[in-house]
Design a protein around this motif. Structure first.
Motif, PDB file in Angstrom:
ATOM      1  N   MET A 153      19.844  42.722 -51.379  1.00 28.38           N
ATOM      2  CA  MET A 153      19.539  41.625 -50.478  1.00 28.38           C
ATOM      3  C   MET A 153      19.766  40.279 -51.169  1.00 28.38           C
ATOM      4  O   MET A 153      20.293  39.356 -50.551  1.00 28.38           O
ATOM      5  N   THR A 154      19.365  40.181 -52.424  1.00 26.47           N
ATOM      6  CA  THR A 154      19.536  38.941 -53.163  1.00 26.47           C
ATOM      7  C   THR A 154      21.018  38.627 -53.336  1.00 26.47           C
ATOM      8  O   THR A 154      21.433  37.469 -53.228  1.00 26.47           O
ATOM      9  N   LEU A 177      23.358  39.393 -51.290  1.00 25.21           N
ATOM     10  CA  LEU A 177      23.855  38.931 -50.001  1.00 25.21           C
ATOM     11  C   LEU A 177      23.525  37.451 -49.783  1.00 25.21           C
ATOM     12  O   LEU A 177      24.382  36.670 -49.344  1.00 25.21           O
ATOM     13  N   ILE A 178      22.335  37.037 -50.121  1.00 26.04           N
ATOM     14  CA  ILE A 178      21.920  35.641 -49.963  1.00 26.04           C
ATOM     15  C   ILE A 178      22.735  34.743 -50.896  1.00 26.04           C
ATOM     16  O   ILE A 178      23.200  33.677 -50.494  1.00 26.04           O
ATOM     17  N   VAL A 179      22.932  35.164 -52.140  1.00 21.97           N
ATOM     18  CA  VAL A 179      23.728  34.386 -53.094  1.00 21.97           C
ATOM     19  C   VAL A 179      25.175  34.284 -52.602  1.00 21.97           C
ATOM     20  O   VAL A 179      25.800  33.221 -52.677  1.00 21.97           O
ATOM     21  N   GLY A 180      25.703  35.361 -52.064  1.00 19.80           N
ATOM     22  CA  GLY A 180      27.073  35.359 -51.533  1.00 19.80           C
ATOM     23  C   GLY A 180      27.219  34.402 -50.364  1.00 19.80           C
ATOM     24  O   GLY A 180      28.209  33.662 -50.264  1.00 19.80           O
ATOM     25  N   VAL A 181      26.241  34.386 -49.471  1.00 18.85           N
ATOM     26  CA  VAL A 181      26.279  33.481 -48.321  1.00 18.85           C
ATOM     27  C   VAL A 181      26.173  32.034 -48.793  1.00 18.85           C
ATOM     28  O   VAL A 181      26.885  31.151 -48.292  1.00 18.85           O
ATOM     29  N   LEU A 182      25.312  31.747 -49.745  1.00 20.52           N
ATOM     30  CA  LEU A 182      25.173  30.389 -50.270  1.00 20.52           C
ATOM     31  C   LEU A 182      26.466  29.924 -50.940  1.00 20.52           C
ATOM     32  O   LEU A 182      26.887  28.772 -50.762  1.00 20.52           O
TER      33      LEU A 182
END
Length: 97
Positions: free
Chosen positions: A1-2, A4-9
């Motif tokens: 999950m982390t 995914l968030i880093v990738g989106v940012l």
């Protein structure tokens, strides 16, 4: 999950970074060209004259080589065109006052 968030940012940051130059207003609101001076106008006129004479010479030479223009006509036409081209070239090479 982390991850995914880093990738989106990272993706959002990349899009913003790429789009930023397009979103800014131009620094110079007036993009009109400056009016050429008399010397610049004269030089442009001479360049155009030179280009016209050289293009005409090229076309005349082509027509002569392909047989569209005879030798006599070629000799009568080539002289004035060469003079026009050389006059324009001399005027372009002359020192500006």
């Amino acid at each position: 999950m982390t991850a995914l968030i880093v990738g989106v940012l990272i993706a959002v940051a990349a899009v913003v970074l790429v789009a930023l130059p397009f979103l800014r207003h131009p620094a110079e609101p007036d993009d009109r060209l400056a009016v050429p001076s008399k010397d610049e106008e004269r030089r442009l006129m001479l360049v155009e004259e030179r280009d016209r004479a050289l293009a005409a010479l090229k076309e005349l030479e082509f027509d002569h080589r392909t047989g569209k223009i005879g030798d006599e006509d070629y000799r009568s036409l080539v002289g004035p065109l060469r003079r026009a081209a050389s006059d324009a070239l001399r005027a372009l090479d002359a020192p500006q006052e």
